[in-house]
Design a protein around this motif. Structure first.
Motif, PDB file in Angstrom:
ATOM      1  N   CYS A 141       0.864  -1.176   0.000  1.00 42.67           N
ATOM      2  CA  CYS A 141       0.000   0.000   0.000  1.00 42.67           C
ATOM      3  C   CYS A 141       0.900   1.226   0.000  1.00 42.67           C
ATOM      4  CB  CYS A 141      -0.898   0.015   1.230  1.00 42.67           C
ATOM      5  SG  CYS A 141      -1.949  -1.439   1.363  1.00 42.67           S
ATOM      6  N   VAL A 142       0.584   2.199  -0.823  1.00 45.86           N
ATOM      7  CA  VAL A 142       1.389   3.411  -0.929  1.00 45.86           C
ATOM      8  C   VAL A 142       0.486   4.610  -0.654  1.00 45.86           C
ATOM      9  CG1 VAL A 142       2.808   4.828  -2.445  1.00 45.86           C
ATOM     10  CG2 VAL A 142       2.895   2.348  -2.621  1.00 45.86           C
ATOM     11  N   GLN A 143       0.969   5.505   0.188  1.00 49.51           N
ATOM     12  CA  GLN A 143       0.245   6.739   0.491  1.00 49.51           C
ATOM     13  C   GLN A 143       1.160   7.894   0.139  1.00 49.51           C
ATOM     14  OE1 GLN A 143      -0.760   7.182   4.599  1.00 49.51           O
ATOM     15  NE2 GLN A 143      -1.715   9.147   4.308  1.00 49.51           N
ATOM     16  N   CYS A 144       0.815   8.654  -0.887  1.00 49.64           N
ATOM     17  CA  CYS A 144       1.632   9.789  -1.304  1.00 49.64           C
ATOM     18  C   CYS A 144       0.972  11.092  -0.869  1.00 49.64           C
ATOM     19  CB  CYS A 144       1.822   9.787  -2.818  1.00 49.64           C
ATOM     20  SG  CYS A 144       2.837   8.423  -3.379  1.00 49.64           S
ATOM     21  N   GLY A 145       1.784  12.124  -0.732  1.00 49.03           N
ATOM     22  CA  GLY A 145       1.280  13.432  -0.338  1.00 49.03           C
ATOM     23  C   GLY A 145       1.241  13.651   1.157  1.00 49.03           C
ATOM     24  N   THR A 146       1.878  12.789   1.922  1.00 53.75           N
ATOM     25  CA  THR A 146       1.904  12.951   3.372  1.00 53.75           C
ATOM     26  C   THR A 146       3.045  13.880   3.775  1.00 53.75           C
ATOM     27  OG1 THR A 146       2.030  11.788   5.479  1.00 53.75           O
ATOM     28  CG2 THR A 146       3.345  10.895   3.696  1.00 53.75           C
ATOM     29  N   THR A 147       2.908  14.503   4.917  1.00 55.44           N
ATOM     30  CA  THR A 147       3.963  15.401   5.403  1.00 55.44           C
ATOM     31  C   THR A 147       4.726  14.787   6.572  1.00 55.44           C
ATOM     32  OG1 THR A 147       2.391  16.488   6.885  1.00 55.44           O
ATOM     33  CG2 THR A 147       2.701  17.462   4.697  1.00 55.44           C
ATOM     34  N   GLN A 148       4.591  13.494   6.782  1.00 54.91           N
ATOM     35  CA  GLN A 148       5.244  12.838   7.906  1.00 54.91           C
ATOM     36  C   GLN A 148       6.710  12.519   7.653  1.00 54.91           C
ATOM     37  OE1 GLN A 148       2.887   9.448   8.934  1.00 54.91           O
ATOM     38  NE2 GLN A 148       1.407  10.673  10.067  1.00 54.91           N
ATOM     39  N   ASN A 149       7.164  12.583   6.425  1.00 55.29           N
ATOM     40  CA  ASN A 149       8.571  12.326   6.144  1.00 55.29           C
ATOM     41  C   ASN A 149       9.003  13.164   4.938  1.00 55.29           C
ATOM     42  OD1 ASN A 149       7.625  11.003   3.870  1.00 55.29           O
ATOM     43  ND2 ASN A 149       7.957   8.960   4.675  1.00 55.29           N
TER      44      ASN A 149
END
Length: 75
Positions: free
Chosen positions: A8-16
């Protein structure tokens, strides 16, 4: 025959800095599946007697397990 591992890939996060997460959502999906295998049949058994409680049990993997595991792993 090769076994496929779900990714599963989640793009657009600001966690890293990379702004994409792979490990967190993948582990969350696996935890979701394990929790759902246990909780959905229990919720289905409880539902005829206590509707609200049965719904809450069946929604637990979606509303609690997946978000907590996914946000716990920042990459």
């Amino acid at each position: 025959m090769l076994a496929r591992v779900p990714l599963c890939v989640q793009c657009g996060t600001t966690q890293n800095p990379c702004r994409c997460k792979v490990v967190g959502p993948t582990l969350a999906f696996l935890a979701f599946v394990i929790a759902a295998v246990v909780e959905w049949p229990v919720g289905a058994l409880v539902y005829p007697f206590r509707h609200i409680k049965g719904r809450r049990i069946m929604s637990h993997p979606v509303s609690v397990v997946y978000p907590r595991v996914s946000s716990a792993v920042p990459f």
